[in-house]
Motif scaffolding. Structure first.
Motif, PDB file in Angstrom:
ATOM      1  N   MET A 143       0.883  -1.271   0.094  1.00  0.00           N
ATOM      2  CA  MET A 143      -0.142   0.119  -0.053  1.00  0.00           C
ATOM      3  C   MET A 143       0.903   1.126   0.140  1.00  0.00           C
ATOM      4  O   MET A 143       2.096   1.197   0.563  1.00  0.00           O
ATOM      5  N   SER A 144       0.354   2.318  -0.591  1.00  0.00           N
ATOM      6  CA  SER A 144       1.065   3.506  -0.858  1.00  0.00           C
ATOM      7  C   SER A 144       0.129   4.775  -0.708  1.00  0.00           C
ATOM      8  O   SER A 144      -0.914   4.450  -1.019  1.00  0.00           O
ATOM      9  N   LEU A 145       0.630   5.825  -0.141  1.00  0.00           N
ATOM     10  CA  LEU A 145       0.074   7.146  -0.130  1.00  0.00           C
ATOM     11  C   LEU A 145       0.360   8.067  -1.205  1.00  0.00           C
ATOM     12  O   LEU A 145       1.399   8.099  -1.440  1.00  0.00           O
ATOM     13  N   ALA A 191      -4.931   9.861  -1.132  1.00  0.00           N
ATOM     14  CA  ALA A 191      -5.703   8.517  -1.404  1.00  0.00           C
ATOM     15  C   ALA A 191      -4.535   7.523  -1.043  1.00  0.00           C
ATOM     16  O   ALA A 191      -3.276   7.589  -1.225  1.00  0.00           O
ATOM     17  N   GLU A 192      -5.211   6.319  -0.610  1.00  0.00           N
ATOM     18  CA  GLU A 192      -4.302   4.971  -0.274  1.00  0.00           C
ATOM     19  C   GLU A 192      -4.453   4.319  -1.572  1.00  0.00           C
ATOM     20  O   GLU A 192      -5.709   3.921  -1.872  1.00  0.00           O
ATOM     21  N   ILE A 193      -3.541   3.717  -2.146  1.00  0.00           N
ATOM     22  CA  ILE A 193      -3.373   2.898  -3.154  1.00  0.00           C
ATOM     23  C   ILE A 193      -3.039   1.401  -2.836  1.00  0.00           C
ATOM     24  O   ILE A 193      -1.996   1.250  -2.142  1.00  0.00           O
ATOM     25  N   ASP A 194      -3.889   0.487  -3.073  1.00  0.00           N
ATOM     26  CA  ASP A 194      -3.750  -0.725  -2.298  1.00  0.00           C
ATOM     27  C   ASP A 194      -3.042  -1.594  -3.615  1.00  0.00           C
ATOM     28  O   ASP A 194      -2.569  -1.119  -4.588  1.00  0.00           O
ATOM     29  N   ASN A 195      -2.622  -2.894  -3.194  1.00  0.00           N
ATOM     30  CA  ASN A 195      -1.987  -3.630  -4.270  1.00  0.00           C
ATOM     31  C   ASN A 195      -2.549  -4.054  -5.575  1.00  0.00           C
ATOM     32  O   ASN A 195      -1.938  -4.449  -6.525  1.00  0.00           O
ATOM     33  N   SER A 196      -4.053  -4.057  -5.438  1.00  0.00           N
ATOM     34  CA  SER A 196      -4.618  -4.317  -6.751  1.00  0.00           C
ATOM     35  C   SER A 196      -5.017  -2.984  -7.304  1.00  0.00           C
ATOM     36  O   SER A 196      -5.630  -3.020  -8.323  1.00  0.00           O
ATOM     37  N   LYS A 205       1.359  20.262   1.045  1.00  0.00           N
ATOM     38  CA  LYS A 205       2.472  19.547   1.156  1.00  0.00           C
ATOM     39  C   LYS A 205       2.846  19.173   2.428  1.00  0.00           C
ATOM     40  O   LYS A 205       3.528  18.022   2.890  1.00  0.00           O
ATOM     41  N   THR A 206       2.763  20.224   3.549  1.00  0.00           N
ATOM     42  CA  THR A 206       2.967  19.776   4.783  1.00  0.00           C
ATOM     43  C   THR A 206       1.912  18.582   5.302  1.00  0.00           C
ATOM     44  O   THR A 206       2.702  17.806   5.966  1.00  0.00           O
ATOM     45  N   ILE A 207       0.708  18.680   5.142  1.00  0.00           N
ATOM     46  CA  ILE A 207      -0.261  17.820   5.302  1.00  0.00           C
ATOM     47  C   ILE A 207       0.318  16.263   4.847  1.00  0.00           C
ATOM     48  O   ILE A 207       0.485  15.252   5.488  1.00  0.00           O
ATOM     49  N   CYS A 208       0.629  16.154   3.606  1.00  0.00           N
ATOM     50  CA  CYS A 208       1.342  15.106   2.863  1.00  0.00           C
ATOM     51  C   CYS A 208       2.400  14.599   3.642  1.00  0.00           C
ATOM     52  O   CYS A 208       2.621  13.357   3.846  1.00  0.00           O
ATOM     53  N   LYS A 209       3.344  15.178   3.934  1.00  0.00           N
ATOM     54  CA  LYS A 209       4.563  15.030   4.493  1.00  0.00           C
ATOM     55  C   LYS A 209       4.291  14.399   6.124  1.00  0.00           C
ATOM     56  O   LYS A 209       4.855  13.393   6.365  1.00  0.00           O
ATOM     57  N   THR A 210       3.246  15.002   6.431  1.00  0.00           N
ATOM     58  CA  THR A 210       2.711  14.549   7.907  1.00  0.00           C
ATOM     59  C   THR A 210       2.188  13.098   8.004  1.00  0.00           C
ATOM     60  O   THR A 210       2.495  12.321   8.801  1.00  0.00           O
ATOM     61  N   LYS A 211       1.513  12.945   6.786  1.00  0.00           N
ATOM     62  CA  LYS A 211       0.683  11.622   6.736  1.00  0.00           C
ATOM     63  C   LYS A 211       1.576  10.629   5.804  1.00  0.00           C
ATOM     64  O   LYS A 211       1.227   9.412   5.714  1.00  0.00           O
ATOM     65  N   GLY A 212       2.820  10.932   5.676  1.00  0.00           N
ATOM     66  CA  GLY A 212       3.757   9.879   4.769  1.00  0.00           C
ATOM     67  C   GLY A 212       3.413   9.731   3.383  1.00  0.00           C
ATOM     68  O   GLY A 212       3.687   8.590   2.935  1.00  0.00           O
ATOM     69  N   VAL A 213       2.722  10.675   2.633  1.00  0.00           N
ATOM     70  CA  VAL A 213       2.622  10.456   1.241  1.00  0.00           C
ATOM     71  C   VAL A 213       3.900  10.406   0.464  1.00  0.00           C
ATOM     72  O   VAL A 213       5.011  11.308   0.687  1.00  0.00           O
ATOM     73  N   GLU A 214       3.933   9.269  -0.529  1.00  0.00           N
ATOM     74  CA  GLU A 214       5.405   9.253  -1.224  1.00  0.00           C
ATOM     75  C   GLU A 214       5.321  10.068  -2.516  1.00  0.00           C
ATOM     76  O   GLU A 214       6.424  10.265  -2.790  1.00  0.00           O
ATOM     77  N   ARG A 215       4.252  10.357  -2.992  1.00  0.00           N
ATOM     78  CA  ARG A 215       4.331  11.225  -3.941  1.00  0.00           C
ATOM     79  C   ARG A 215       3.044  12.107  -4.421  1.00  0.00           C
ATOM     80  O   ARG A 215       1.807  11.821  -3.991  1.00  0.00           O
ATOM     81  N   ILE A 216       3.368  13.200  -5.038  1.00  0.00           N
ATOM     82  CA  ILE A 216       1.978  14.215  -5.320  1.00  0.00           C
ATOM     83  C   ILE A 216       1.984  14.362  -6.779  1.00  0.00           C
ATOM     84  O   ILE A 216       2.923  14.578  -7.365  1.00  0.00           O
ATOM     85  N   TYR A 217       1.119  13.908  -7.378  1.00  0.00           N
ATOM     86  CA  TYR A 217       0.601  14.188  -8.726  1.00  0.00           C
ATOM     87  C   TYR A 217      -0.301  15.521  -9.062  1.00  0.00           C
ATOM     88  O   TYR A 217      -1.086  15.607  -8.152  1.00  0.00           O
ATOM     89  N   ALA A 218       0.104  16.237  -9.739  1.00  0.00           N
ATOM     90  CA  ALA A 218      -0.602  17.536  -9.991  1.00  0.00           C
ATOM     91  C   ALA A 218      -0.973  17.592 -11.454  1.00  0.00           C
ATOM     92  O   ALA A 218      -0.135  17.554 -12.545  1.00  0.00           O
ATOM     93  N   TYR A 219      -2.047  18.113 -11.731  1.00  0.00           N
ATOM     94  CA  TYR A 219      -2.619  18.359 -12.959  1.00  0.00           C
ATOM     95  C   TYR A 219      -3.314  19.675 -13.233  1.00  0.00           C
ATOM     96  O   TYR A 219      -4.222  20.061 -12.238  1.00  0.00           O
TER      97      TYR A 219
END
Length: 134
Positions: A1-3, A19-24, A65-79
């Protein structure tokens, strides 16, 4: 799983989500936010985005970004959506945002937006039978 963090910039709002992405490759939305930016209403008569808009967006992105860092987000996608391309200074606008937030936006084509909207609609509807017209 990844965030992962997701950012969508359109002419009216800045949407952020985690979002949390699961193995599937399924996902669970953990957090989301919408900030209204109204870029199109602030376009100058020359079709340029006013200087004050990037500062508000940058503040929102840096908070995200601060929230993402606190929650352990691995990557940010921006569109940035295709509508956003109407501004004559849209490239310098997103470059300024990148320089001050380290978040680089990818521009979506109108076709890509439709495809993603269609896919998102299909995966979030819980209807066993039906017709979905694209």
């Amino acid at each position: 799983m990844s965030l992962v963090g997701i950012v969508e910039l359109n002419p009216y709002e800045l949407k952020t989500a985690i979002a949390e992405i699961d193995n599937s490759h399924g996902f669970t939305l953990l957090d989301q936010s919408v900030d209204f930016v109204e870029i199109t209403s602030d376009l100058t008569t020359d079709g340029l985005i006013k200087q004050k808009k990037p500062l508000f967006i940058i503040d929102c992105l840096n908070s995200f970004k601060t929230i993402c860092k606190t929650k352990g987000v691995e990557r940010i996608y921006a569109y940035a959506t295709a509508e956003f391309k109407e501004a004559k200074n849209q490239r310098s606008f997103v470059e300024e945002i990148y320089n001050l937030s380290s978040i680089r936006f990818e521009f979506l084509s109108a076709d890509s937006e439709l495809t993603y909207t269609y896919s998102a609609s299909l995966t979030t509807l819980d209807i066993p039978k039906g017709l979905f017209i694209y």
